[in-house]
Design an enzyme around this catalytic site. Structure first.
Site, short mmCIF file in Angstrom:
data_model
loop_
_atom_site.label_atom_id
_atom_site.label_comp_id
_atom_site.label_asym_id
_atom_site.label_seq_id
_atom_site.Cartn_x
_atom_site.Cartn_y
_atom_site.Cartn_z
N PHE A 1 0.87 -1.18 0.00
CA PHE A 1 0.00 0.00 0.00
C PHE A 1 0.90 1.23 0.00
CE2 PHE A 1 -2.42 3.55 1.39
CZ PHE A 1 -3.74 3.30 1.02
N ASP B 1 9.23 2.84 1.79
CA ASP B 1 8.04 3.59 2.22
C ASP B 1 7.85 3.37 3.73
OD1 ASP B 1 5.51 4.46 2.91
OD2 ASP B 1 4.55 3.72 1.09
N LYS C 1 2.36 10.39 8.46
CA LYS C 1 1.69 9.88 9.66
C LYS C 1 2.32 10.43 10.95
CE LYS C 1 -0.41 5.83 7.58
NZ LYS C 1 -1.85 5.73 7.77
#
Ligand code: PSZ
Length: 493
Positions: free
Chosen positions: A210, A319, A350
């Site tokens: 993702f 990532d 985040k």
């Protein structure tokens, strides 16, 4: 008129930091104090959340909304909802609250009049940055720059960071191919989306990965079809991500075999796409596949992946949007791999509060305005990050996360033995943990029961429960959760 409405609204509803002094005695320690346990008044969503949801539904699609949050009343690891339910939060706004709710160090940033202009005046960072930006970045982002990466670019969100990282990789790759910057022909043809200016290059990604939902990222995202369906995608190579057996240290030989199988596929794909005239400029990978189901791979897998990227001249993009900023017990999850040569790019967002990416000097764009947008991030988020990093250092939160993670994983492993018909594959690094549930329906039922007993959690993959607490989650919080989870499992048919 609009201004008057806003100021009236502000007067009626005091800002979060004023609430915190009202609700707690004024000593700094007291302000840090969170609640002792979950406290439930209704099932979730309660009547107030349901009413708000009906109102919101009139103006946007809001089926995914679970409940409405009272952020003013929330403290530390405890999230309070519109109906006054107080829940221990193991989801933290999809893994993005580093220090829990209303942390005094962050509230102080807002209370300091020196910071006022930063909050009021949002700059176009790419052309008109504030005079303290170098100091701000040096004292925050650069202090946690992954080894070997000295360049950093801030961005707004995770997808935006990956998207721009891909672009930086493409620029680098084309300049390498050409031996220099874009030609007149490149510039002209790019305006028509034609080669050579719009080259046929690709990013290799992994099944189950993702990386965000914007157009480029979505071609690298393969966790759920609902994310992708109806959106045109690049025909870019997709390699299998290892399906390992847990606990990892009990199945080393079997897992190593699986990892080799996947790495062979990576190399085959790189060669096949090169033959097809669509070479792989970059490989993007999560240290732990998060949305895809908390799938782990060994340091050896990543070392060999690094080797393959180097061998074939592709950039390795790590990532760390979800794994970064401490949840695994190291600041960056890729620190566990002991790489000879670092990833070429590390993306973040985040818990870092600002999005962005670190990168090697070679990946610096060769001209201005190539990596650019209006805001290019937000200095207020860097200011908050500065405080987050100080608290992580001063309170030794990485060590705390490691300790809490040991208790959490040990507890999950015990529950998995006790309820072996329900749970399997307890796994994790730091507090970044997960456990697989018998089937999807049972998984959903467990999540609902936990919520109604005061634990906010969510699933990942097809039928896993994931744990994403804040960095202030301690052994005691882990025990509170485990006790509740035990009672939920005991009632599960
Ligand atoms: O459903 C969604 O859109 C979700 S649920 C969790 C995420 C997104 N995570 C975001 C994410 C990520 O976990 C990794 C590893 N890379 C990139 C992203 C994208 O970040 P955002 O959502 O900020 O664009």
């Amino acid at each position: 008129m609009a201004l008057r409405i806003i100021s009236r609204h502000l007067l009626q509803k005091p800002a979060a930091w004023r609430y915190s002094t009202a609700a707690f005695p004024s000593s700094p320690q007291a302000k840090c104090q969170e609640y002792e346990r979950p406290l439930m008044k209704t099932t979730v969503p309660g009547p107030k959340s349901q009413a708000l949801k009906r109102e919101l539904s009139a103006i946007q699609h809001s089926d995914a909304v679970k409940f409405f949050c009272d952020f003013s009343a929330s403290r530390g690891n405890y999230l309070v909802d519109a109906d006054g339910n107080r829940m221990i939060d193991l989801l933290t706004q999809i893994s993005s609250i580093p220090l829990g709710y209303n942390h005094p160090a962050l509230i102080e940033i807002l209370q300091d009049p020196e910071n006022m202009s930063t909050f009021v005046n949002r700059p176009a960072l790419g052309i008109l940055p504030p005079l303290d930006i170098v100091r701000l970045i040096s004292e925050s982002l650069l202090l946690v720059a992954p080894r070997g990466l000295r360049q950093v670019q801030t961005m707004a969100c995770g997808a935006c960071s990956n998207e721009n990282a891909f672009k930086a990789v493409f620029f680098w790759y084309r300049n390498k191919q050409r031996g220099g910057s874009a030609s007149h022909e490149d510039l002209e043809s790019s305006m028509l989306n034609q080669m050579p200016g719009s080259p046929d290059l690709s990013i290799l990604s992994f099944n189950g990965g993702f990386h965000g939902r914007t157009l480029g990222c979505l071609s690298c995202t393969h966790s759920k079809a609902i994310h992708k369906v109806d959106v045109p995608a690049f025909d870019w190579p997709i390699a299998p991500f290892p399906h390992l057996r847990y606990p990892l240290d009990e199945f080393t030989a079997e897992n190593a075999h699986e990892e080799s199988r996947c790495l062979e596929q990576v190399e085959e794909q790189i060669e096949a796409y090169s033959r097809r005239g669509r070479p792989v400029a970059g490989i993007v990978v999560e240290p732990i596949q998060a949305e895809g189901g908390d799938n782990h791979a060994s340091p050896d897998f990543f070392r060999r992946l690094r080797g393959l990227a180097t061998k074939h001249g592709c950039a390795l993009i790590c990532d760390e949007v979800q794994t970064g900023c401490g949840a695994t017990g190291r600041f960056w999850a890729h620190e566990y791999w002991n790489l000879d040569s670092p990833p070429d790019v590390v993306t973040f967002s985040k818990k870092m509060l600002t999005g962005g990416f670190f990168f090697k000097d070679e990946l610096r764009p060769d001209a201005s305005y190539r990596i650019f947008n209006t805001w290019m991030g937000d200095p207020t988020k860097v200011l908050l990050l500065h405080a987050v990093l100080r608290v992580i250092r001063e309170k030794h939160l990485l060590e705390g996360t490691q300790r809490a993670g040991v208790v959490l994983l040990r507890g999950l492993t015990q529950l998995q033995e006790q309820y072996s018909n329900l749970l399997s594959e307890a796994r994790g690094q730091g507090t970044f943990c997960a456990v697989t549930v018998r089937d999807q329906k049972t998984c959903d039922n467990l999540l609902t029961s936990c919520l109604n007993k005061g634990v906010v959690l969510s699933g990942c993959g097809e039928r896993s429960i994931r744990f994403r607490p804040a960095l202030i989650f301690t052994e005691q919080h882990a025990n509170i959760f485990l006790e509740i989870f035990d009672s939920v499992l005991a009632e599960c048919k």
